[in-house]
Design an enzyme around this catalytic site. Structure first.
Site, PDB file in Angstrom:
ATOM      1  N   CYS A  83       0.797  -0.982   0.037  1.00  0.00           N
ATOM      2  CA  CYS A  83      -0.129  -0.020  -0.148  1.00  0.00           C
ATOM      3  C   CYS A  83       0.791   1.240   0.050  1.00  0.00           C
ATOM      4  CB  CYS A  83      -1.031  -0.144   1.356  1.00  0.00           C
ATOM      5  SG  CYS A  83      -2.473   0.937   0.864  1.00  0.00           S
ATOM      6  N   HIS A 184      -3.331  -5.372   1.903  1.00  0.00           N
ATOM      7  CA  HIS A 184      -2.672  -5.303   3.058  1.00  0.00           C
ATOM      8  C   HIS A 184      -2.794  -6.894   3.497  1.00  0.00           C
ATOM      9  CE1 HIS A 184      -2.140  -1.169   4.283  1.00  0.00           C
ATOM     10  NE2 HIS A 184      -3.258  -1.183   3.502  1.00  0.00           N
ATOM     11  N   GLU A 186      -0.754  -8.433   5.701  1.00  0.00           N
ATOM     12  CA  GLU A 186      -0.831  -8.504   6.909  1.00  0.00           C
ATOM     13  C   GLU A 186      -1.950  -8.510   7.800  1.00  0.00           C
ATOM     14  OE1 GLU A 186      -0.161  -5.917   5.341  1.00  0.00           O
ATOM     15  OE2 GLU A 186      -0.791  -4.173   6.215  1.00  0.00           O
TER      16      GLU A 186
END
Ligand code: GLN
Length: 220
Positions: A83, A184, A186
């Protein structure tokens, strides 16, 4: 492959640092926050996390990290940008404030906040390409996300948006040991992207330390 876990840094100036550290550890890396040039010099690979790319870039300049980051990318350090991190890795930006600095290295044009101002965030599933990312579609969380408007000839496209706003837009790329996603990973618990990046770091370190070990080997 050289022995021991690779050390992967997460640029820890602003953004979702903890989540990346956790995902990298779960994939077998020694994960450390990076705020200073000496810490950057000690890692085998680096994650540029999501956050606000203008803020991260300003802090990188203030902490004396911008030039070392550029030099590290030029020297071949594996880097994964998610991002805002994708924005920071891009050689060219559109819809960015005049003079926004990037680390650069990735031969792409990236549009910031590309999915429309009213659509701040959304979730989607993507089919990613490549041996390490294929199989089941990956869940993807987009938060004021960029997309890749144009990718240079040496850039491998790993994923595109399917359907809806941004249909067909490029949201995952790789160029050698540089990796970037608009989303994302994560935040979702699907660690295929982190697993791929840790593998890239391991391979890169294997090549480097292989060369060193070869030079140091002496007859006994
Ligand atoms: N819009 C942000 C930027 O351009 C990125 C948002 C994010 O990282 N979630 O920096």
């Amino acid at each position: 492959m050289s022995a021991g876990a690779p050390t992967v840094g997460v640029l820890a100036l602003q953004g979702d640092v903890r989540e990346h550290l956790a995902a990298l550890r779960a994939e077998g890396a020694v994960a450390v926050p990076v705020r200073r040039p000496a810490e950057l010099a000690a890692v085998d690979g680096l994650v540029l996390p999501g956050g606000e790319s203008t803020t991260i870039a300003k802090l990188a300049v203030r902490f004396g990290l911008m030039d070392p980051l550029r030099a590290a990318v030029r020297a071949g350090l594996p880097v994964y940008g998610s991002c805002a991190g994708m924005v920071l890795l891009a050689d060219r930006l559109v819809d960015a404030p005049a003079g926004q600095e990037t680390v650069g290295g990735l031969d792409v044009t990236v549009r910031r906040n590309a999915f429309g101002r009213q659509v701040d965030s959304f979730e989607s599933t993507l089919r990613l390409e490549g041996p390490d990312l294929g199989g089941e579609p990956v869940p993807a969380v987009f938060i004021r996300a960029p997309w890749v408007e144009r990718a240079g000839a040496g850039v491998e496209v790993l994923g595109r948006v399917v359907g809806g706003e941004g249909d067909g837009k490029i949201v995952a790329v790789r160029q050698g040991d540089l990796l970037a996603t608009s989303f994302h990973p994560e935040l979702t618990g699907d660690r295929r992207v982190h697993a791929l990046f840790v593998e890239i770091v391991r391979d890169a370190r294997g090549h480097r330390s292989g060369a060193v070990a070869g030079e140091e080997r002496r007859p006994s």
